[in-house]
Write a protein that holds these residues in place. Structure first.
Motif, PDB file in Angstrom:
ATOM      1  N   MET A  88       0.934  -1.258   0.135  1.00 31.57           N
ATOM      2  CA  MET A  88       0.071  -0.082  -0.019  1.00 31.57           C
ATOM      3  C   MET A  88       0.967   1.159   0.042  1.00 31.57           C
ATOM      4  SD  MET A  88      -3.088  -1.220   2.686  1.00 31.57           S
ATOM      5  CE  MET A  88      -4.012   0.563   2.155  1.00 31.57           C
ATOM      6  N   VAL A  89       0.296   2.354  -0.468  1.00 27.85           N
ATOM      7  CA  VAL A  89       0.980   3.595  -0.510  1.00 27.85           C
ATOM      8  C   VAL A  89       1.033   4.107   1.067  1.00 27.85           C
ATOM      9  CG1 VAL A  89       1.112   5.882  -1.334  1.00 27.85           C
ATOM     10  CG2 VAL A  89       0.292   4.189  -2.659  1.00 27.85           C
ATOM     11  N   TYR A  90       2.298   4.374   1.666  1.00 36.03           N
ATOM     12  CA  TYR A  90       2.730   4.705   2.896  1.00 36.03           C
ATOM     13  C   TYR A  90       2.424   6.036   2.922  1.00 36.03           C
ATOM     14  CZ  TYR A  90       5.386   5.183   7.060  1.00 36.03           C
ATOM     15  OH  TYR A  90       5.933   5.036   8.403  1.00 36.03           O
ATOM     16  N   SER A  91       2.895   6.952   1.957  1.00 35.97           N
ATOM     17  CA  SER A  91       2.811   8.319   2.015  1.00 35.97           C
ATOM     18  C   SER A  91       2.861   8.810   0.486  1.00 35.97           C
ATOM     19  CB  SER A  91       3.700   9.075   2.873  1.00 35.97           C
ATOM     20  OG  SER A  91       5.012   9.053   2.408  1.00 35.97           O
ATOM     21  N   LYS A  92       2.423  10.248   0.244  1.00 30.79           N
ATOM     22  CA  LYS A  92       2.409  10.734  -0.863  1.00 30.79           C
ATOM     23  C   LYS A  92       2.784  12.135  -0.714  1.00 30.79           C
ATOM     24  CE  LYS A  92      -1.573  10.242  -2.753  1.00 30.79           C
ATOM     25  NZ  LYS A  92      -2.824  10.165  -3.587  1.00 30.79           N
ATOM     26  N   THR A  93       3.769  12.646  -1.697  1.00 29.27           N
ATOM     27  CA  THR A  93       4.305  13.882  -1.692  1.00 29.27           C
ATOM     28  C   THR A  93       4.175  14.869  -2.860  1.00 29.27           C
ATOM     29  OG1 THR A  93       5.705  13.330   0.255  1.00 29.27           O
ATOM     30  CG2 THR A  93       6.107  15.515  -0.788  1.00 29.27           C
ATOM     31  N   ARG A  94       3.781  16.184  -3.055  1.00 29.20           N
ATOM     32  CA  ARG A  94       3.853  16.528  -4.359  1.00 29.20           C
ATOM     33  C   ARG A  94       5.300  17.031  -4.795  1.00 29.20           C
ATOM     34  NH1 ARG A  94       0.222  16.481  -8.276  1.00 29.20           N
ATOM     35  NH2 ARG A  94      -2.029  17.485  -7.651  1.00 29.20           N
ATOM     36  N   ILE A  95       5.507  16.909  -5.835  1.00 29.83           N
ATOM     37  CA  ILE A  95       6.892  17.147  -6.479  1.00 29.83           C
ATOM     38  C   ILE A  95       6.904  18.101  -7.786  1.00 29.83           C
ATOM     39  CG2 ILE A  95       8.107  15.481  -5.141  1.00 29.83           C
ATOM     40  CD1 ILE A  95       8.143  13.873  -7.804  1.00 29.83           C
ATOM     41  N   ASP A  96       7.992  18.520  -8.339  1.00 24.83           N
ATOM     42  CA  ASP A  96       7.857  18.931  -9.585  1.00 24.83           C
ATOM     43  C   ASP A  96       7.734  17.906 -10.594  1.00 24.83           C
ATOM     44  OD1 ASP A  96       8.024  21.932  -8.892  1.00 24.83           O
ATOM     45  OD2 ASP A  96      10.236  21.698  -8.943  1.00 24.83           O
ATOM     46  N   GLN A  97       6.975  18.156 -11.890  1.00 27.61           N
ATOM     47  CA  GLN A  97       6.960  16.918 -12.749  1.00 27.61           C
ATOM     48  C   GLN A  97       8.509  16.304 -12.765  1.00 27.61           C
ATOM     49  OE1 GLN A  97       4.740  15.577 -13.632  1.00 27.61           O
ATOM     50  NE2 GLN A  97       2.977  17.082 -14.288  1.00 27.61           N
ATOM     51  N   PRO A  98       8.514  14.981 -12.713  1.00 29.96           N
ATOM     52  CA  PRO A  98       9.570  14.296 -12.886  1.00 29.96           C
ATOM     53  C   PRO A  98       9.869  13.805 -14.418  1.00 29.96           C
ATOM     54  CG  PRO A  98       8.011  12.760 -11.915  1.00 29.96           C
ATOM     55  CD  PRO A  98       7.384  14.150 -12.025  1.00 29.96           C
ATOM     56  N   GLY A  99      11.185  13.797 -14.775  1.00 30.49           N
ATOM     57  CA  GLY A  99      11.316  13.162 -16.058  1.00 30.49           C
ATOM     58  C   GLY A  99      11.073  14.419 -17.094  1.00 30.49           C
ATOM     59  N   GLY A 100      10.836  15.623 -16.788  1.00 31.16           N
ATOM     60  CA  GLY A 100      10.502  16.653 -17.627  1.00 31.16           C
ATOM     61  C   GLY A 100      11.857  17.434 -18.093  1.00 31.16           C
ATOM     62  N   LYS A 101      11.591  18.563 -19.085  1.00 25.05           N
ATOM     63  CA  LYS A 101      12.713  19.440 -19.265  1.00 25.05           C
ATOM     64  C   LYS A 101      12.589  20.605 -18.372  1.00 25.05           C
ATOM     65  CE  LYS A 101      11.557  18.026 -23.984  1.00 25.05           C
ATOM     66  NZ  LYS A 101      10.798  18.200 -25.021  1.00 25.05           N
ATOM     67  N   GLY A 102      12.668  20.292 -17.151  1.00 22.70           N
ATOM     68  CA  GLY A 102      12.494  21.595 -16.212  1.00 22.70           C
ATOM     69  C   GLY A 102      11.161  21.629 -15.772  1.00 22.70           C
ATOM     70  N   LYS A 103      10.667  22.815 -15.655  1.00 19.58           N
ATOM     71  CA  LYS A 103       9.486  23.174 -14.961  1.00 19.58           C
ATOM     72  C   LYS A 103       8.171  23.308 -16.285  1.00 19.58           C
ATOM     73  CE  LYS A 103      10.422  25.244 -10.807  1.00 19.58           C
ATOM     74  NZ  LYS A 103      10.122  26.162  -9.811  1.00 19.58           N
ATOM     75  N   SER A 104       8.831  23.651 -17.386  1.00 12.36           N
ATOM     76  CA  SER A 104       7.882  23.713 -18.476  1.00 12.36           C
ATOM     77  C   SER A 104       7.861  22.513 -19.153  1.00 12.36           C
ATOM     78  CB  SER A 104       8.067  24.822 -19.458  1.00 12.36           C
ATOM     79  OG  SER A 104       9.254  24.712 -19.978  1.00 12.36           O
ATOM     80  N   ASP A 105       6.630  21.867 -19.545  1.00 11.83           N
ATOM     81  CA  ASP A 105       6.641  20.350 -20.366  1.00 11.83           C
ATOM     82  C   ASP A 105       6.635  20.549 -21.902  1.00 11.83           C
ATOM     83  OD1 ASP A 105       6.799  19.071 -17.943  1.00 11.83           O
ATOM     84  OD2 ASP A 105       4.570  18.992 -17.742  1.00 11.83           O
ATOM     85  N   GLY A 106       6.306  21.923 -22.206  1.00  9.71           N
ATOM     86  CA  GLY A 106       5.952  22.114 -23.889  1.00  9.71           C
ATOM     87  C   GLY A 106       7.441  22.408 -24.547  1.00  9.71           C
ATOM     88  N   PRO A 107       7.229  22.384 -25.621  1.00 15.78           N
ATOM     89  CA  PRO A 107       8.394  22.394 -26.434  1.00 15.78           C
ATOM     90  C   PRO A 107       8.826  24.048 -26.328  1.00 15.78           C
ATOM     91  CG  PRO A 107       6.498  22.524 -27.907  1.00 15.78           C
ATOM     92  CD  PRO A 107       6.248  22.224 -26.676  1.00 15.78           C
ATOM     93  N   VAL A 108      10.349  24.193 -26.503  1.00 11.62           N
ATOM     94  CA  VAL A 108      10.701  25.631 -26.592  1.00 11.62           C
ATOM     95  C   VAL A 108      10.376  26.345 -27.634  1.00 11.62           C
ATOM     96  CG1 VAL A 108      13.032  26.834 -26.473  1.00 11.62           C
ATOM     97  CG2 VAL A 108      12.664  24.415 -25.442  1.00 11.62           C
ATOM     98  N   ARG A 109       9.909  27.754 -27.415  1.00 12.16           N
ATOM     99  CA  ARG A 109       9.233  28.596 -28.426  1.00 12.16           C
ATOM    100  C   ARG A 109      10.188  29.472 -28.733  1.00 12.16           C
ATOM    101  NH1 ARG A 109       3.582  31.615 -27.684  1.00 12.16           N
ATOM    102  NH2 ARG A 109       4.205  32.705 -29.399  1.00 12.16           N
TER     103      ARG A 109
END
Length: 115
Positions: A88-109
């Motif tokens: 079972m899930v013991y605890s959950k914590t909010r984090i920045d998106q893992p595995g992304g390119k920094g904080k923005s997920d979209g392509p660089v404009r």
């Protein structure tokens, strides 16, 4: 050998039931042994996509798993700690998106200017 009608009436349903049975799915028991199992539990609990999982020491002999979960269409993801013994899930914590390119997920404009 001749079957009596009553014996035949009892035999036919038994044969039908025996032919229709399928293998029942065995429920998982015991401690979590692989990262794949830990990721599946975290994905089911959060509704996101598990990125990575690693073993951690946790309150007992079997320890636990720390799983980073990416939440599509949300600003933050989850870090779930899963108890290996109880599955079972013991605890959950909010984090920045893992595995992304920094904080923005979209392509660089790139915006071209006059300068």
């Amino acid at each position: 050998m001749r079957l009596q009608p009553m014996a035949l009436a009892l035999l036919v349903p038994a044969l039908v039931l025996a032919a229709g049975t399928t293998k029942s799915k065995k429920h998982a028991s015991g401690p979590i042994k692989s990262a794949k199992e830990a990721k599946a539990i975290a994905e089911q609990d959060t509704g996101g996509k598990a990125i990575n999982a690693r073993r951690i020491p946790l309150n007992g002999a079997s320890g636990g798993w720390e799983v980073d979960v990416r939440m599509p269409h949300e600003a933050k993801g989850w870090r779930c700690i899963i108890d290996s013994d109880t599955r079972m899930v013991y605890s959950k914590t909010r984090i920045d998106q893992p595995g992304g390119k920094g904080k923005s997920d979209g392509p660089v404009r790139v915006v071209k200017g006059t300068r």
